[in-house]
Design a protein around this motif. Structure first.
Motif, PDB file in Angstrom:
ATOM      1  N   THR A 365       0.574  -0.890   0.112  1.00 48.93           N
ATOM      2  CA  THR A 365      -0.129   0.118   0.258  1.00 48.93           C
ATOM      3  C   THR A 365       0.696   1.660  -0.257  1.00 48.93           C
ATOM      4  O   THR A 365       0.692   2.161  -0.962  1.00 48.93           O
ATOM      5  CB  THR A 365      -1.246   0.035   1.796  1.00 48.93           C
ATOM      6  OG1 THR A 365      -1.804  -1.389   1.219  1.00 48.93           O
ATOM      7  CG2 THR A 365      -2.127   0.950   1.257  1.00 48.93           C
ATOM      8  N   LEU A 368       2.139   1.712  -3.716  1.00 46.55           N
ATOM      9  CA  LEU A 368       1.203   2.482  -4.321  1.00 46.55           C
ATOM     10  C   LEU A 368       1.130   4.342  -4.183  1.00 46.55           C
ATOM     11  O   LEU A 368       1.247   4.343  -4.687  1.00 46.55           O
ATOM     12  CB  LEU A 368      -0.253   1.939  -3.877  1.00 46.55           C
ATOM     13  CG  LEU A 368      -1.328   2.516  -5.150  1.00 46.55           C
ATOM     14  CD1 LEU A 368      -1.420   2.403  -5.656  1.00 46.55           C
ATOM     15  CD2 LEU A 368      -2.805   1.687  -3.852  1.00 46.55           C
ATOM     16  N   ASN A 388      -4.898   3.360  -8.388  1.00 45.22           N
ATOM     17  CA  ASN A 388      -6.291   3.442  -6.605  1.00 45.22           C
ATOM     18  C   ASN A 388      -7.125   2.753  -6.881  1.00 45.22           C
ATOM     19  O   ASN A 388      -7.730   2.157  -6.024  1.00 45.22           O
ATOM     20  CB  ASN A 388      -6.097   4.550  -6.377  1.00 45.22           C
ATOM     21  CG  ASN A 388      -4.986   4.854  -4.760  1.00 45.22           C
ATOM     22  OD1 ASN A 388      -4.120   4.729  -5.146  1.00 45.22           O
ATOM     23  ND2 ASN A 388      -5.907   5.783  -4.047  1.00 45.22           N
ATOM     24  N   ARG A 391      -7.113  -0.857  -8.447  1.00 49.05           N
ATOM     25  CA  ARG A 391      -7.322  -2.040  -6.837  1.00 49.05           C
ATOM     26  C   ARG A 391      -8.727  -1.962  -5.649  1.00 49.05           C
ATOM     27  O   ARG A 391      -9.181  -2.694  -5.333  1.00 49.05           O
ATOM     28  CB  ARG A 391      -6.158  -1.062  -5.268  1.00 49.05           C
ATOM     29  CG  ARG A 391      -6.128  -2.093  -4.062  1.00 49.05           C
ATOM     30  CD  ARG A 391      -5.497  -1.174  -2.958  1.00 49.05           C
ATOM     31  NE  ARG A 391      -5.857  -0.151  -2.610  1.00 49.05           N
ATOM     32  CZ  ARG A 391      -5.470   0.463  -1.515  1.00 49.05           C
ATOM     33  NH1 ARG A 391      -4.409   0.426  -0.158  1.00 49.05           N
ATOM     34  NH2 ARG A 391      -5.795   1.815  -1.137  1.00 49.05           N
ATOM     35  N   ASP A 392      -8.706  -0.788  -5.737  1.00 51.02           N
ATOM     36  CA  ASP A 392     -10.210  -0.509  -4.300  1.00 51.02           C
ATOM     37  C   ASP A 392     -12.000  -0.379  -5.440  1.00 51.02           C
ATOM     38  O   ASP A 392     -12.115  -1.220  -4.726  1.00 51.02           O
ATOM     39  CB  ASP A 392     -10.224   1.228  -3.570  1.00 51.02           C
ATOM     40  CG  ASP A 392      -9.375   1.354  -2.389  1.00 51.02           C
ATOM     41  OD1 ASP A 392      -8.672   0.129  -1.988  1.00 51.02           O
ATOM     42  OD2 ASP A 392      -8.411   2.318  -3.137  1.00 51.02           O
ATOM     43  N   ALA A 419      -5.169  -7.568  -2.262  1.00 49.69           N
ATOM     44  CA  ALA A 419      -5.576  -6.051  -3.396  1.00 49.69           C
ATOM     45  C   ALA A 419      -4.280  -5.888  -3.686  1.00 49.69           C
ATOM     46  O   ALA A 419      -3.725  -5.085  -4.447  1.00 49.69           O
ATOM     47  CB  ALA A 419      -7.039  -6.011  -3.503  1.00 49.69           C
ATOM     48  N   ASN A 420      -3.828  -5.382  -2.083  1.00 50.69           N
ATOM     49  CA  ASN A 420      -3.363  -4.123  -1.890  1.00 50.69           C
ATOM     50  C   ASN A 420      -1.721  -5.096  -2.214  1.00 50.69           C
ATOM     51  O   ASN A 420      -0.763  -4.192  -2.744  1.00 50.69           O
ATOM     52  CB  ASN A 420      -2.815  -4.495   0.290  1.00 50.69           C
ATOM     53  CG  ASN A 420      -3.923  -3.255   0.407  1.00 50.69           C
ATOM     54  OD1 ASN A 420      -4.199  -2.924  -0.233  1.00 50.69           O
ATOM     55  ND2 ASN A 420      -3.787  -3.681   1.688  1.00 50.69           N
ATOM     56  N   ALA A 423      -1.993  -4.750  -6.190  1.00 50.58           N
ATOM     57  CA  ALA A 423      -2.119  -2.722  -7.146  1.00 50.58           C
ATOM     58  C   ALA A 423      -0.808  -2.327  -6.018  1.00 50.58           C
ATOM     59  O   ALA A 423      -0.062  -1.460  -7.403  1.00 50.58           O
ATOM     60  CB  ALA A 423      -3.243  -2.885  -6.686  1.00 50.58           C
TER      61      ALA A 423
END
Length: 446
Positions: A365, A368, A388, A391-392, A419-420, A423
């Motif tokens: 994270t 990112l 972003n 990912r989200d 996901a973290n 991404a």
């Protein structure tokens, strides 16, 4: 204005560490307000109250992220102006940016106040949990213009290299919460409404502190209509994609709480505590993008491409070390903290699994967010938005719901971690390619 481009000389690693740690401490103290409110509410011994505050806090995080996005725009523009040796323009930008932030959050506060119950229902709240969450949100949301003023003040100070004063703006709010939370929630017996009142009081103090320090350092000028008009286009060019970027993280958290709601109120209560630990423990990661934005912006404005690249690498190094330390602490203290919040069974299990697998993924994270800082401050803010939301908006829901269906509540945490990781790896790679090869093509400030 006495400030100069402080980040264009000296060790870039030192600048990254100082700005991120001070930004982290300040941001963590701001989020400490929510953490303490949840802790004292947990002492009332009702798990549904913890779940209710968890729902409301997810909405609050979304709204605060809008201020963070506007803060990023202020840092980028003010730091560029200082890097170009134009302090008068920096003052005009700072003043206009603060006015924009307060005005926007004022309009949002009214909208959310009116629509808070439908918003909470869409988030999965119902029954007593919905009623309590609505009360909490109704009181606390009126303070959004105050937090906008405090955060934009801290942003201007950070852009000028005033790390400690920027930190103290948000630290003051947390210190006030240390005192007023137990008084209002426990001693006066106000419960959840008392927690919301404490948030309003702490944000008022933060706003006053910010205005005092930013004015005292000569970083503002008299507001002028032509400044508000002329600065709006360059501000929005960064702020709109930056806000879109920032709100993706709370959107991802909203997806998580919807996925966790499938497993009951106890699981949501556990996620509420885990989310507060996440925000408090990883304040350095959440502060990273805004903290290094001024460093990248000043060096880019001064045409120092090598220092921009070194700042990017130093930020990644900081991220790895910071996450490793916090992850170890989370693993060691997660179970005692769950007990301190009165959690047991599934709720305690969610906190345990977050510490074990979710916390470590914040290394990615952070990567990112480092890439986002480069994109935002080097003329490619839409790239940060895309990174972003990949990912989200793209990864979080299928991973959280899919793994949640397979492994129940711990699977939701595993979905967040996956996901973290994906991404973060992709964004860090694209970010490095950009700063190492694409700086000559980056948009230069007008």
């Amino acid at each position: 204005m006495s400030q100069s481009a402080k980040f264009t000389t000296g060790s870039t690693l030192r600048h990254v560490v100082v700005m991120t740690l001070t930004g982290s401490l300040g941001l963590s103290f701001m989020f400490l307000v929510d953490f303490l409110a949840l802790f004292w509410i947990s002492q009332l011994g009702r798990e549904e109250l913890i779940a209710a505050v968890g729902f409301a806090a997810t909405i609050q995080f979304f709204l605060i992220s809008i201020s963070i996005g506007m803060m990023i725009a202020a840092v980028a523009l003010v730091s560029r102006a200082l890097g170009q040796g134009d302090p008068d323009r920096a003052r005009r930008i700072a003043t206009s940016a603060m006015i924009y932030a307060v005005a926007v959050q004022g309009m949002i506060a009214v909208t959310v106040f009116v629509l808070r119950e439908p918003i909470l229902r869409w988030s999965g709240a119902g029954g007593v949990v919905l009623e309590v969450a609505s009360t909490f949100l109704g009181i606390s949301v009126v303070s959004l213009p105050l937090i906008a003023l405090g955060m934009s003040s801290a942003a201007v100070l950070r852009a000028a290299g005033e790390a400690w004063r920027a930190m103290m703006v948000t630290t003051t709010g947390g210190l006030v919460a240390l005192v007023v939370d137990p008084i209002l929630i426990i001693l006066m017996g106000l419960g959840v409404p008392g927690a919301a009142m404490a948030i309003v009081i702490s944000r008022l103090v933060m706003a006053c502190a910010g205005l005092y320090w930013v004015s005292g350092k000569g970083l503002l000028t008299r507001p002028a209509f032509y400044d508000l008009r002329d600065m709006m286009a360059p501000f929005l060019a960064i702020a709109l994609p930056a806000v879109a970027t920032q709100v993706s993280t709370p959107f991802g958290n909203w997806v998580l709480i919807r996925a966790m709601a499938e497993h009951g109120e106890s699981a949501v209560a556990g996620l509420g505590v885990a989310a507060r630990l996440q925000i408090l423990g990883f304040g350095g990661i959440f502060a990273l993008s805004g903290a290094i934005g001024g460093i990248i912006g000043q060096n880019h404005g001064a045409g120092l491409s090598d220092r921009v690249r070194q700042s990017y690498l130093d930020a990644l190094k900081f991220c790895a070390v910071y996450t490793a330390v916090v992850w170890a602490l989370m693993v060691a203290f997660a179970d005692p903290l769950a007990r301190a919040f009165g959690l047991s069974g599934l709720a305690a299990e969610v906190v345990h699994w977050f510490a074990l697998i979710g916390a470590g993924s914040f290394m990615f994270t952070g990567a990112l967010f480092v890439a986002n800082a480069a994109f935002n401050n080097l003329g490619r803010p839409i790239w940060a938005t895309m990174a972003n939301w990949a990912r989200d908006g793209g990864m979080m829901a299928p991973f959280a719901f899919g793994l949640g269906a397979m492994f129940a509540a711990p699977g939701v945490i595993a979905g967040q971690a996956l996901a973290n990781i994906l991404a973060g790896v992709l964004a860090a790679w694209f970010g490095w390619r950009f700063v190492s090869r694409g700086l000559d093509r980056a948009a230069h400030p007008a």
